[in-house]
Design an enzyme around this catalytic site. Structure first.
Site, PDB file in Angstrom:
ATOM      1  N   ARG A  81       0.781  -1.193   0.023  1.00 14.94           N
ATOM      2  CA  ARG A  81       0.413  -0.204   0.079  1.00 14.94           C
ATOM      3  C   ARG A  81       1.015   1.304   0.033  1.00 14.94           C
ATOM      4  O   ARG A  81       1.050   2.103   0.830  1.00 14.94           O
ATOM      5  CB  ARG A  81      -0.669   0.127   1.038  1.00 14.94           C
ATOM      6  CG  ARG A  81      -2.053  -0.968   1.087  1.00 14.94           C
ATOM      7  CD  ARG A  81      -2.375  -1.312   2.334  1.00 14.94           C
ATOM      8  NE  ARG A  81      -3.988  -2.193   2.227  1.00 14.94           N
ATOM      9  CZ  ARG A  81      -4.777  -2.085   3.514  1.00 14.94           C
ATOM     10  NH1 ARG A  81      -5.012  -1.273   3.951  1.00 14.94           N
ATOM     11  NH2 ARG A  81      -5.498  -3.814   3.569  1.00 14.94           N
ATOM     12  N   CYS A  82       1.829   1.403  -0.713  1.00 13.85           N
ATOM     13  CA  CYS A  82       2.844   2.427  -0.127  1.00 13.85           C
ATOM     14  C   CYS A  82       2.654   2.880  -2.037  1.00 13.85           C
ATOM     15  O   CYS A  82       2.341   2.463  -2.992  1.00 13.85           O
ATOM     16  CB  CYS A  82       4.764   2.105  -0.729  1.00 13.85           C
ATOM     17  SG  CYS A  82       5.637   3.148  -0.706  1.00 13.85           S
ATOM     18  N   GLY A  83       3.000   4.477  -2.190  1.00 16.37           N
ATOM     19  CA  GLY A  83       3.214   4.950  -3.920  1.00 16.37           C
ATOM     20  C   GLY A  83       4.274   4.172  -4.556  1.00 16.37           C
ATOM     21  O   GLY A  83       3.929   4.397  -6.096  1.00 16.37           O
TER      22      GLY A  83
END
Length: 179
Positions: free
Chosen positions: A35-37
């Site tokens: 769930r990271c950029g």
């Protein structure tokens, strides 16, 4: 531990994986998050794997929830998400701590071998500021998700790439080590 081949760590299904099986291979070891950029880097990692696996590349994925809790799922769920969303075929390991008193011995060893990131300097500064909002990072600490360690066929850590260095940007390094 004195060699990368001394480690045995559990995969996402909690089965022990001896790193001895990677002797003679080129390894790309990455701490990841779902769930990271930077999560789209999973696709580029899979692209590298598809391109170079037959020549001896192995990608070792270590999900990590230490950076703003961007990998909250279980290890098995993370492996499933990666396979479904990005078609990943490389090994996903159990969630791992990469910094601090409970960090994985593998990451202690990797950071001793290569304490500094290569590339991504402006981005690195921004990440350091973000990281300082929570736990302070110092010295050789992993600064963010998607830090990449490149290990040659002799088990030597030859480079450590900053999170902002996209996997495609290290294709030439891989090709050289695999030739």
């Amino acid at each position: 531990m004195t060699s990368i081949y001394d480690f045995t760590l559990p995969d996402a299904q909690n089965r022990p994986v001896s790193f001895e099986q990677y002797r003679g291979k080129v390894l790309l070891i990455v701490n990841t998050a779902t769930r990271c950029g930077l999560t789209p880097q999973y696709q580029e990692l899979q692209d590298l794997y598809a391109q170079f696996h037959a020549q001896g590349l192995e990608i070792l994925d270590f999900p990590c929830n230490q950076f703003r809790e961007q990998a909250p799922e279980s290890s098995e769920e993370i492996a499933q998400i990666c396979q479904t969303r990005f078609g990943t075929e490389f090994t996903v390991f159990q969630k791992t701590k990469v910094n601090g008193p409970d960090e994985s011995p593998l990451y202690t060893w990797l950071k001793q071998q290569k304490p500094e990131d290569k590339g991504g300097h402006a981005f690195k500064e921004m990440l350091l500021k973000l990281a300082s909002l929570g736990e302070k990072r110092e010295g050789s600490d992993i600064k963010w998700n998607f830090t990449k360690f490149l290990v040659n066929r002799n088990g030597e850590v030859v480079e450590r790439f900053a999170p902002s260095v996209k996997p495609a940007e290290i294709a030439d390094d891989l090709a050289l080590l695999l030739s």
